[in-house]
Write a protein that holds these residues in place. Structure first.
Motif: not given
Length: 266
Positions: A15, A86-90, A92
């Motif tokens: 990220a 995508m989850y990691q970047s948020k 989550q």
């Protein structure tokens, strides 16, 4: 003087960490750099990757939109990894891990999925799990980026000789691979090989003179070798190139301390 520099973790560049005036999470977690006066604790995260530095195979730009219509069952391994990232970047992380668990159950021989999950375990400081996943990834396919993360996992268990061998292997595959050169310089310095560390940071800077982080660590090596003017010049180069944040402020404070020591004499 402590034998510790700041390592570049391959996975923590997933990220974007470069930004405005507020220090990033990575910068806040990182320990101060080594000085002649005070020991530095091991950092839990690296300094921000310099702009333009390649973080590795985990490319956030390839992540597509994710909603209820996103049919996971039809995804190929790279697309599954994209959903997890995508989850990691948020932030989550539970969802990211769950996605990777499902993907690996579906594609148990896919090296990239183990590499992504291993990188995530590293970010979460679950080093034994990271080591297992990264080792499995390398068993399936050799990759210099995975080697860098694997070396960092080994380093967390104080297996520095094994970590050094992993970085050597990465550089056999790609002699100009900046993260491997950077982290090998860190390890060499920790193991007492200042000249080897200096050579790695010199090479890293020759490959990408715009990258800030190698100047910071080369400054520490040069200071340890008694090359005080050159060390301060490297800190100046780091300050010029680094984004605004805690590491830039630390470098300014360190420069002032070193300058005062230099003026005071031996």
């Amino acid at each position: 003087m402590p034998r510790h520099l700041s390592a570049l973790l391959f996975m923590l560049a997933l990220a974007p960490l470069v930004g405005g005036c507020k220090p990033t999470k990575a910068e806040q977690a990182a320990a101060p750099p080594p000085t002649a006066a005070a020991p530095a604790a091991a950092p839990t995260a690296p300094p921000t990757l310099p702009p333009g530095a390649k973080a590795g195979p985990l490319d956030l730009s390839k992540i597509g939109p994710h909603d209820e219509a996103y049919a996971h069952e039809s995804l190929d391994p790279d697309a599954w990894a994209g959903v997890a990232l995508m989850y990691q970047s948020k932030g989550q992380f539970g969802e990211a891990l769950s996605t990777l668990d499902q993907a690996i159950a579906r594609y148990p021989e896919n090296a990239h999925l183990y590499a992504v999950r291993g990188a995530l375990w590293l970010q979460l400081e679950e080093y034994a799990k990271a080591l297992a996943d990264l080792e499995r990834s390398l068993d399936l396919a050799e990759d210099p980026g995975v080697r860098v993360n694997y070396a960092e996992a080994l380093r967390r268990f104080d297996r520095k000789s094994d970590a050094l061998a992993s970085l050597d292997r990465a550089l056999e595959t790609n002699p100009d691979y900046l993260p491997a050169l950077f982290n090998r310089g860190v390890l060499r310095f920790e193991l007492g090989d200042e000249e080897g560390a200096l050579a790695d940071f010199d090479r890293a800077i020759a490959i990408d003179p715009t990258a800030a982080a190698p100047y910071f660590n080369r400054a520490a090596v040069r200071w340890a070798l008694g090359e005080k003017e050159a060390a301060i010049a490297d800190l100046d180069a780091f300050i010029e190139r680094a984004p605004v944040g805690a590491w830039k402020d630390t470098a300014r404070d360190l420069r002032a301390s070193w300058q005062a020591q230099r003026e005071a004499g031996p």
